[in-house]
Design a protein around this motif. Structure first.
Motif, PDB file in Angstrom:
ATOM      1  N   GLN A 230       0.898 -37.360 -96.977  1.00 58.56           N
ATOM      2  CA  GLN A 230       2.300 -36.972 -97.131  1.00 58.56           C
ATOM      3  C   GLN A 230       2.643 -36.604 -98.573  1.00 58.56           C
ATOM      4  O   GLN A 230       2.080 -37.140 -99.521  1.00 58.56           O
ATOM      5  CB  GLN A 230       3.221 -38.101 -96.665  1.00 58.56           C
ATOM      6  CG  GLN A 230       3.353 -38.204 -95.162  1.00 58.56           C
ATOM      7  CD  GLN A 230       4.301 -39.312 -94.763  1.00 58.56           C
ATOM      8  OE1 GLN A 230       4.573 -40.238 -95.527  1.00 58.56           O
ATOM      9  NE2 GLN A 230       4.814 -39.249 -93.538  1.00 58.56           N
ATOM     10  N   GLU A 232       6.459 -35.408-100.823  1.00 64.06           N
ATOM     11  CA  GLU A 232       7.912 -35.362-100.688  1.00 64.06           C
ATOM     12  C   GLU A 232       8.425 -33.959-100.992  1.00 64.06           C
ATOM     13  O   GLU A 232       8.034 -33.356-101.993  1.00 64.06           O
ATOM     14  CB  GLU A 232       8.591 -36.374-101.622  1.00 64.06           C
ATOM     15  CG  GLU A 232       8.542 -37.790-101.103  1.00 64.06           C
ATOM     16  CD  GLU A 232       9.444 -38.729-101.899  1.00 64.06           C
ATOM     17  OE1 GLU A 232       9.913 -38.323-102.985  1.00 64.06           O
ATOM     18  OE2 GLU A 232       9.680 -39.859-101.435  1.00 64.06           O
ATOM     19  N   THR A 234      12.202 -31.571-101.050  1.00 62.86           N
ATOM     20  CA  THR A 234      13.647 -31.761-101.224  1.00 62.86           C
ATOM     21  C   THR A 234      14.389 -30.891-100.215  1.00 62.86           C
ATOM     22  O   THR A 234      14.185 -29.673-100.168  1.00 62.86           O
ATOM     23  CB  THR A 234      14.093 -31.382-102.646  1.00 62.86           C
ATOM     24  OG1 THR A 234      13.378 -32.183-103.596  1.00 62.86           O
ATOM     25  CG2 THR A 234      15.589 -31.614-102.818  1.00 62.86           C
ATOM     26  N   CYS A 249      13.040 -41.173 -92.736  1.00 62.54           N
ATOM     27  CA  CYS A 249      13.019 -41.701 -94.101  1.00 62.54           C
ATOM     28  C   CYS A 249      14.123 -42.745 -94.251  1.00 62.54           C
ATOM     29  O   CYS A 249      14.839 -43.028 -93.298  1.00 62.54           O
ATOM     30  CB  CYS A 249      13.181 -40.576 -95.123  1.00 62.54           C
ATOM     31  SG  CYS A 249      14.650 -39.560 -94.871  1.00 62.54           S
ATOM     32  N   GLN A 253      16.415 -42.614-100.075  1.00 60.00           N
ATOM     33  CA  GLN A 253      15.935 -41.280-100.419  1.00 60.00           C
ATOM     34  C   GLN A 253      17.058 -40.232-100.364  1.00 60.00           C
ATOM     35  O   GLN A 253      16.801 -39.049-100.545  1.00 60.00           O
ATOM     36  CB  GLN A 253      14.796 -40.883 -99.472  1.00 60.00           C
ATOM     37  CG  GLN A 253      13.529 -41.721 -99.694  1.00 60.00           C
ATOM     38  CD  GLN A 253      12.526 -41.577 -98.572  1.00 60.00           C
ATOM     39  OE1 GLN A 253      12.707 -42.085 -97.483  1.00 60.00           O
ATOM     40  NE2 GLN A 253      11.456 -40.850 -98.855  1.00 60.00           N
ATOM     41  N   ARG A 265      14.923 -36.697-100.423  1.00 63.62           N
ATOM     42  CA  ARG A 265      13.486 -36.640-100.682  1.00 63.62           C
ATOM     43  C   ARG A 265      12.787 -36.944 -99.349  1.00 63.62           C
ATOM     44  O   ARG A 265      12.656 -38.093 -98.943  1.00 63.62           O
ATOM     45  CB  ARG A 265      13.080 -37.651-101.756  1.00 63.62           C
ATOM     46  CG  ARG A 265      13.813 -37.471-103.074  1.00 63.62           C
ATOM     47  CD  ARG A 265      13.211 -38.297-104.207  1.00 63.62           C
ATOM     48  NE  ARG A 265      12.865 -39.651-103.801  1.00 63.62           N
ATOM     49  CZ  ARG A 265      13.723 -40.671-103.770  1.00 63.62           C
ATOM     50  NH1 ARG A 265      14.994 -40.486-104.141  1.00 63.62           N
ATOM     51  NH2 ARG A 265      13.327 -41.878-103.394  1.00 63.62           N
ATOM     52  N   PRO A 267       9.755 -37.071 -96.610  1.00 65.59           N
ATOM     53  CA  PRO A 267       8.290 -37.122 -96.489  1.00 65.59           C
ATOM     54  C   PRO A 267       7.805 -36.011 -95.563  1.00 65.59           C
ATOM     55  O   PRO A 267       8.334 -35.829 -94.470  1.00 65.59           O
ATOM     56  CB  PRO A 267       8.036 -38.510 -95.891  1.00 65.59           C
ATOM     57  CG  PRO A 267       9.307 -38.872 -95.198  1.00 65.59           C
ATOM     58  CD  PRO A 267      10.416 -38.219 -95.964  1.00 65.59           C
TER      59      PRO A 267
END
Length: 310
Positions: A230, A232, A234, A249, A253, A265, A267
Motif C-alpha cells: 500500500q 497513500e 490524497t 481508513c 487520516q 490520506r 491507502p
C-alpha cells in the motif's frame, strides 16, 4: 473464544465416558498443551476431571458428579447466549437448539432476566441486504457436505471471468469482510483452494463420501503483506460520503478542507479493486495526487464514457 471451548469440552465429557487429549485437540484445532491447560481451568472451576493413562486412557468426569450451575458467571453465560443466538444461521438447526438448551440449563432462575438482557445487547445478522440469491442456499449445501464428508461439484469463475467445472472436498466455511468463502481440496488443481461463493454456480452435493485429509486453516490475515504494497494517495471528498471512505481508513487520516470537504490520506494499491473503490464514489471524490493515479482515473472515466457515446 476460550470459554466456548471450555463449555464444549465439558459437554463432551458429560456425553462421553472418556476422550483423549489428541482427539480433543484435533476437534478444536488447538495443541494438546492447550487442551491440558483447558482441563486445568475446568478443574479450577469446580468440575472434577481426571486423566487415565494407557491405550484407552484419556479425560473423564468423575462418576456421580452433578454439574454445579454456578460454575459459570453471569457475564460468561451472557457471552455464550449472545454468541449462540447471534450466529444461529451458522449452525445446523438441531445442534443450535440442543446447544442453547444446554447453556440455558446453567442459568439460575434469579439471573435469567439479567442474562437475557445482556445477551440481547449484541446482534449479528449475516444475511445481506441484497445480492446473489444463491448464497444462502449454497451455504446450506456446503454445511451439509461438511457435516457428512460429501464431495461438492460446481462451476467456478475466477476473477478474470474464466469458467471451469470443479469437484472438491469441503473442509472449512469462511466469512471474511462480508464475503463467504469455503476451503476445499480441488481435484482439478490437486491442491487446497479457497472458493468464493459468489463466483460459483450449479453447486451440487454428490453421493460420494471422502476420507478427510490433513489440512491447515486458510490464511486470512494479509495485514503485513498489504502494508508493504500500500501507498497513500490524497483524495478530496465531500462530507456526504465520509461514511463510505471510513470503511477503508481512519478518521485520523481526514483533514478539513472548508466547510463541505475533507482531504484524506487514502491507502491505495494500484489494481482494479482500488480503482473501482474510487470510481464508485463518483463526483464526490477527486484524486489530487499522485499525478499518475489521477491520470489513470481520468483514462478509465473516458473509457467508460466512450461506451455510452456510440
Amino acid at each position: 473464544m476460550k470459554v466456548d471451548r471450555l463449555v464444549s469440552i465439558i459437554m463432551i465429557l458429560l456425553d462421553k465416558k472418556r476422550i483423549g487429549a489428541k482427539e480433543l485437540a484435533d476437534r478444536f484445532e488447538v495443541s494438546t498443551r492447550t487442551i491440558y491447560r483447558d482441563i486445568d481451568s475446568i478443574n479450577m472451576a469446580g468440575v472434577p476431571v481426571r486423566s487415565t493413562s494407557g491405550v484407552c486412557g484419556g479425560f473423564e468426569i468423575m462418576e456421580n458428579y452433578k454439574l454445579d450451575k454456578k460454575v459459570f458467571s453471569t457475564d460468561e453465560l451472557s457471552a455464550l447466549m449472545m454468541g449462540l443466538s447471534s450466529l444461529s444461521n451458522m449452525m445446523w438447526g438441531d445442534e443450535l437448539v440442543h446447544a442453547l438448551a444446554k447453556v440455558k440449563s446453567f442459568i439460575p432462575a434469579d439471573k435469567a432476566k439479567d442474562i437475557e438482557l445482556k445477551s440481547n445487547q449484541l446482534s449479528i445478522d449475516l444475511s445481506p441486504w441484497m445480492g446473489n440469491k444463491n448464497i444462502q442456499s449454497y451455504l446450506e449445501i456446503i454445511k451439509a457436505a461438511l457435516k457428512e464428508n460429501r464431495l461438492l461439484s460446481f462451476d467456478y469463475a475466477d476473477r478474470y471471468g474464466n469458467e471451469t467445472t470443479r469437484t472438491a472436498e469441503p473442509y472449512q466455511l469462511v466469512l471474511k469482510n462480508s464475503h463467504w468463502y469455503w476451503q476445499g481440496y480441488c481435484y482439478q488443481r490437486k491442491d487446497f483452494r479457497l472458493f468464493r461463493l459468489s463466483r460459483m454456480s450449479s453447486l451440487n452435493m454428490q453421493e460420494a463420501i471422502f476420507s478427510p485429509r490433513e489440512y491447515q486453516s486458510a490464511q486470512l490475515d494479509f495485514t503485513d503483506i498489504l502494508a508493504t504494497m500500500q501507498t497513500e494517495i490524497t483524495i478530496r471528498i465531500h462530507k456526504s460520503i465520509m461514511d463510505s471512505v471510513l470503511d477503508y481508513c481512519t478518521y485520523e487520516q481526514f483533514l478539513p478542507d472548508g466547510d463541505e470537504h475533507y482531504l484524506v490520506r487514502f491507502p491505495f494499491i494500484e489494481n482494479n479493486y482500488y480503482y473501482s473503490i474510487l470510481l464508485s464514489l463518483g463526483n464526490k471524490c477527486e484524486c489530487l495526487e499522485p499525478v499518475s493515479i489521477r491520470k489513470e482515473i481520468k483514462r478509465r472515466i473516458h473509457e467508460m464514457a466512450s461506451m455510452y457515446e456510440s
